[in-house]
Design a protein around this motif. Structure first.
Motif, PDB file in Angstrom:
ATOM      1  N   VAL A  30       0.608  -1.355   0.118  1.00 23.24           N
ATOM      2  CA  VAL A  30       0.110   0.202   0.009  1.00 23.24           C
ATOM      3  C   VAL A  30       0.914   1.491  -0.030  1.00 23.24           C
ATOM      4  N   THR A  31       0.365   2.176  -0.600  1.00 24.31           N
ATOM      5  CA  THR A  31       1.102   3.614  -0.430  1.00 24.31           C
ATOM      6  C   THR A  31       0.771   4.563   0.613  1.00 24.31           C
ATOM      7  N   THR A  32       1.908   5.510   0.820  1.00 22.54           N
ATOM      8  CA  THR A  32       1.454   6.401   1.954  1.00 22.54           C
ATOM      9  C   THR A  32       0.334   7.049   1.760  1.00 22.54           C
ATOM     10  N   ASP A  33      -0.052   7.508   0.472  1.00 20.72           N
ATOM     11  CA  ASP A  33      -1.468   7.956   0.139  1.00 20.72           C
ATOM     12  C   ASP A  33      -2.438   7.038   0.794  1.00 20.72           C
ATOM     13  N   TRP A  34      -2.622   6.117   0.308  1.00 16.51           N
ATOM     14  CA  TRP A  34      -3.605   4.875   0.929  1.00 16.51           C
ATOM     15  C   TRP A  34      -3.474   5.030   2.572  1.00 16.51           C
ATOM     16  N   VAL A  35      -2.770   4.874   3.093  1.00 17.82           N
ATOM     17  CA  VAL A  35      -2.537   4.718   4.624  1.00 17.82           C
ATOM     18  C   VAL A  35      -3.122   5.957   5.272  1.00 17.82           C
ATOM     19  N   GLU A  36      -2.571   7.351   4.757  1.00 14.52           N
ATOM     20  CA  GLU A  36      -3.123   8.329   5.296  1.00 14.52           C
ATOM     21  C   GLU A  36      -4.766   8.520   5.180  1.00 14.52           C
ATOM     22  N   LYS A  37      -5.231   7.923   3.931  1.00 14.96           N
ATOM     23  CA  LYS A  37      -6.581   8.037   3.589  1.00 14.96           C
ATOM     24  C   LYS A  37      -7.217   7.148   4.538  1.00 14.96           C
ATOM     25  N   ASN A  38      -6.716   6.160   5.168  1.00 18.21           N
ATOM     26  CA  ASN A  38      -7.288   4.826   6.094  1.00 18.21           C
ATOM     27  C   ASN A  38      -6.913   5.205   7.612  1.00 18.21           C
ATOM     28  N   LEU A  39      -6.379   6.299   7.916  1.00 18.09           N
ATOM     29  CA  LEU A  39      -5.996   6.223   9.164  1.00 18.09           C
ATOM     30  C   LEU A  39      -7.081   6.158  10.288  1.00 18.09           C
ATOM     31  N   ASN A  40      -8.416   6.485   9.772  1.00 20.65           N
ATOM     32  CA  ASN A  40      -9.267   6.339  10.723  1.00 20.65           C
ATOM     33  C   ASN A  40     -10.443   5.269  10.540  1.00 20.65           C
ATOM     34  N   LEU A 131       3.711  -1.499   4.057  1.00 18.56           N
ATOM     35  CA  LEU A 131       3.729  -0.033   3.664  1.00 18.56           C
ATOM     36  C   LEU A 131       4.757   0.355   2.549  1.00 18.56           C
ATOM     37  N   ASP A 132       4.759   0.481   1.403  1.00 19.98           N
ATOM     38  CA  ASP A 132       5.826   0.668   0.591  1.00 19.98           C
ATOM     39  C   ASP A 132       6.683   1.982   1.053  1.00 19.98           C
ATOM     40  N   GLY A 133       7.902   1.890   1.443  1.00 17.42           N
ATOM     41  CA  GLY A 133       8.783   2.841   1.681  1.00 17.42           C
ATOM     42  C   GLY A 133       8.858   2.867   3.046  1.00 17.42           C
ATOM     43  N   GLY A 134       8.061   2.525   3.867  1.00 12.95           N
ATOM     44  CA  GLY A 134       8.161   2.313   5.428  1.00 12.95           C
ATOM     45  C   GLY A 134       8.170   3.739   5.873  1.00 12.95           C
ATOM     46  N   ARG A 135       8.821   3.860   7.189  1.00 11.32           N
ATOM     47  CA  ARG A 135       8.968   5.177   7.632  1.00 11.32           C
ATOM     48  C   ARG A 135       9.521   6.069   7.087  1.00 11.32           C
ATOM     49  N   LYS A 136      10.529   5.606   6.353  1.00 13.74           N
ATOM     50  CA  LYS A 136      11.341   6.689   5.509  1.00 13.74           C
ATOM     51  C   LYS A 136      10.748   7.419   4.598  1.00 13.74           C
ATOM     52  N   LYS A 137       9.784   6.799   3.903  1.00 19.30           N
ATOM     53  CA  LYS A 137       9.117   7.521   2.867  1.00 19.30           C
ATOM     54  C   LYS A 137       7.746   8.258   3.588  1.00 19.30           C
ATOM     55  N   ASP A 229      14.003   6.161  -2.561  1.00 20.34           N
ATOM     56  CA  ASP A 229      12.948   6.700  -1.539  1.00 20.34           C
ATOM     57  C   ASP A 229      12.461   5.503  -0.424  1.00 20.34           C
ATOM     58  N   GLY A 230      13.257   4.337  -0.776  1.00 19.06           N
ATOM     59  CA  GLY A 230      12.732   2.987   0.146  1.00 19.06           C
ATOM     60  C   GLY A 230      11.694   2.266  -0.506  1.00 19.06           C
ATOM     61  N   THR A 231      10.895   2.596  -1.472  1.00 15.95           N
ATOM     62  CA  THR A 231      10.067   1.721  -2.083  1.00 15.95           C
ATOM     63  C   THR A 231      10.539   0.603  -2.996  1.00 15.95           C
ATOM     64  N   PHE A 232       9.961  -0.475  -3.115  1.00 21.28           N
ATOM     65  CA  PHE A 232      10.329  -1.450  -4.074  1.00 21.28           C
ATOM     66  C   PHE A 232      10.449  -0.951  -5.325  1.00 21.28           C
ATOM     67  N   LYS A 233      11.332  -1.439  -6.138  1.00 23.69           N
ATOM     68  CA  LYS A 233      11.347  -1.191  -7.721  1.00 23.69           C
ATOM     69  C   LYS A 233      10.133  -1.766  -8.368  1.00 23.69           C
ATOM     70  N   PRO A 234       9.994  -1.215  -9.556  1.00 23.85           N
ATOM     71  CA  PRO A 234       8.929  -1.755 -10.177  1.00 23.85           C
ATOM     72  C   PRO A 234       9.199  -3.334 -10.521  1.00 23.85           C
ATOM     73  N   VAL A 235       7.865  -3.844 -10.702  1.00 26.40           N
ATOM     74  CA  VAL A 235       7.831  -5.534 -10.840  1.00 26.40           C
ATOM     75  C   VAL A 235       8.786  -6.056 -11.973  1.00 26.40           C
ATOM     76  N   ALA A 236       8.660  -5.137 -12.858  1.00 27.68           N
ATOM     77  CA  ALA A 236       9.455  -5.564 -14.121  1.00 27.68           C
ATOM     78  C   ALA A 236      10.877  -5.420 -14.053  1.00 27.68           C
ATOM     79  N   GLU A 237      11.410  -4.276 -13.154  1.00 27.15           N
ATOM     80  CA  GLU A 237      12.858  -4.179 -12.892  1.00 27.15           C
ATOM     81  C   GLU A 237      13.094  -5.257 -11.923  1.00 27.15           C
ATOM     82  N   LEU A 238      12.459  -5.504 -11.104  1.00 29.89           N
ATOM     83  CA  LEU A 238      12.807  -6.537 -10.291  1.00 29.89           C
ATOM     84  C   LEU A 238      13.060  -7.945 -10.710  1.00 29.89           C
TER      85      LEU A 238
END
Length: 307
Positions: A30-40, A131-137, A229-238
């Motif tokens: 999940v992205t940081t945006d998704w987490v912030e939208k789902n805090l409550n 959370l993709d990127g974790g605390r760092k992002k 930024d600490g996120t996983f690289k795109p699937v194709a690159e992996l």
């Protein structure tokens, strides 16, 4: 014309594969945006699993609970992962229900959060994401942090059994080293650890009396799987990254590091994002390098106590 039709079919298959892999990735990240939208969102439970367990008290994602890795994910008497009963108790205390979506995050590019994800998978807990990127992002984007500990009413999650097929043991990796098993070993430590130049990263306590790596293991440092930024690289690159080292999913894979947490990060990339058959050897080098009667490869020739 026939060649054109064939080319179109190949392109269509490639697009379908890329789409399916992207969908697979979104199931577990999940992205940081998704987490912030789902805090409550009462059906979402955030769990911090950091290397530095004290970070939680200084500030964490609002609503998150803290799972110190050295107490909540391990047996505190013997070297083993936490028992099913204790793990279930910890999850219920955190307010986790059977239908809760769990989001794990932590420091150090989610090392121990990924290890937590592996343990959740061993105990077959559903709806677990990283959370993709974790605390760092999260911190880099100046998103909200709270110093207040979160408490919840007891949850009702029930765990039934463990899936130990996700876990490799010493005999499993020894069989690969002795060419009695066709699995491939991936050592995700730094090149200096892999080559035997150093026994462990600077400043760590868990050591082995021998340096080097398990025979036949290929070295793909965990850090190659992440972006700046600490996120996983795109699937194709992996997929390309691991394929270049001969890891394409056609054979079973065993990943290892020093104590099993960095290898969990690679396990997550290979298992969850690429869909390969992967086991995590959590005993890793501190077990294998201290074991009696097992072969090692030490390219640097470093000897314990030597210069």
């Amino acid at each position: 014309m026939a060649f054109s039709r064939l080319l179109l079919k190949i392109q269509a298959v490639g697009l379908l594969l890329a789409t399916s892999l992207s969908a697979l990735a979104s199931d577990f990240l999940v992205t940081t945006d998704w987490v912030e939208k789902n805090l409550n969102n009462p059906k979402v439970r955030l769990i911090e699993v950091s290397v530095n367990t004290g970070l939680y008290e200084r500030g964490h994602i609002p609503g998150a609970v803290n799972f110190p890795w050295h107490t909540e994910f391990v047996d505190t008497v013997r070297r083993d992962i936490v028992s099913l009963e204790r793990f279930q108790q910890a999850l219920r205390k955190a307010g986790v229900n059977q239908d809760t979506t769990i989001v794990l995050y932590g420091d150090n590019n989610n090392w121990f959060a990924a290890w937590g994800a592996w343990i959740f998978d061993v105990y077959q807990v559903k709806n677990v994401k990283l959370l993709d990127g974790g605390r760092k992002k999260w911190e880099a984007e100046s998103r909200p942090l709270s110093p207040l500990a979160s408490t919840y009413s007891a949850g009702n999650i029930s765990l039934s059994k463990a899936n130990y097929s996700l876990r490799a043991r010493l005999p499993d990796v020894l069989a690969v080293a002795e060419k009695k098993n066709n699995a491939v070993l991936v050592d995700i430590r730094s090149p200096d650890e892999y080559n035997g130049k150093v026994f462990a990263p600077a400043g760590v306590d868990e050591l082995s009396v021998r340096a080097g790596h398990i025979p036949s293991a290929v070295n793909i440092p965990w850090s190659k799987a992440v972006a700046a930024d600490g996120t996983f690289k795109p699937v194709a690159e992996l997929k390309q990254l691991y394929a270049e080292a001969g890891i394409d999913g056609t054979k079973p894979i065993i990943v290892y590091c020093r104590i099993g947490e960095r290898s969990s990060h690679t396990w997550f990339a290979l298992k969850k994002l690429l869909g390969y058959n992967v086991k995590n050897y959590d005993g890793s080098w501190t077990e294998y390098g201290n074991a009696v009667g097992v072969p090692i490869t030490n390219l640097a020739g470093t000897v314990w106590g030597g210069k």
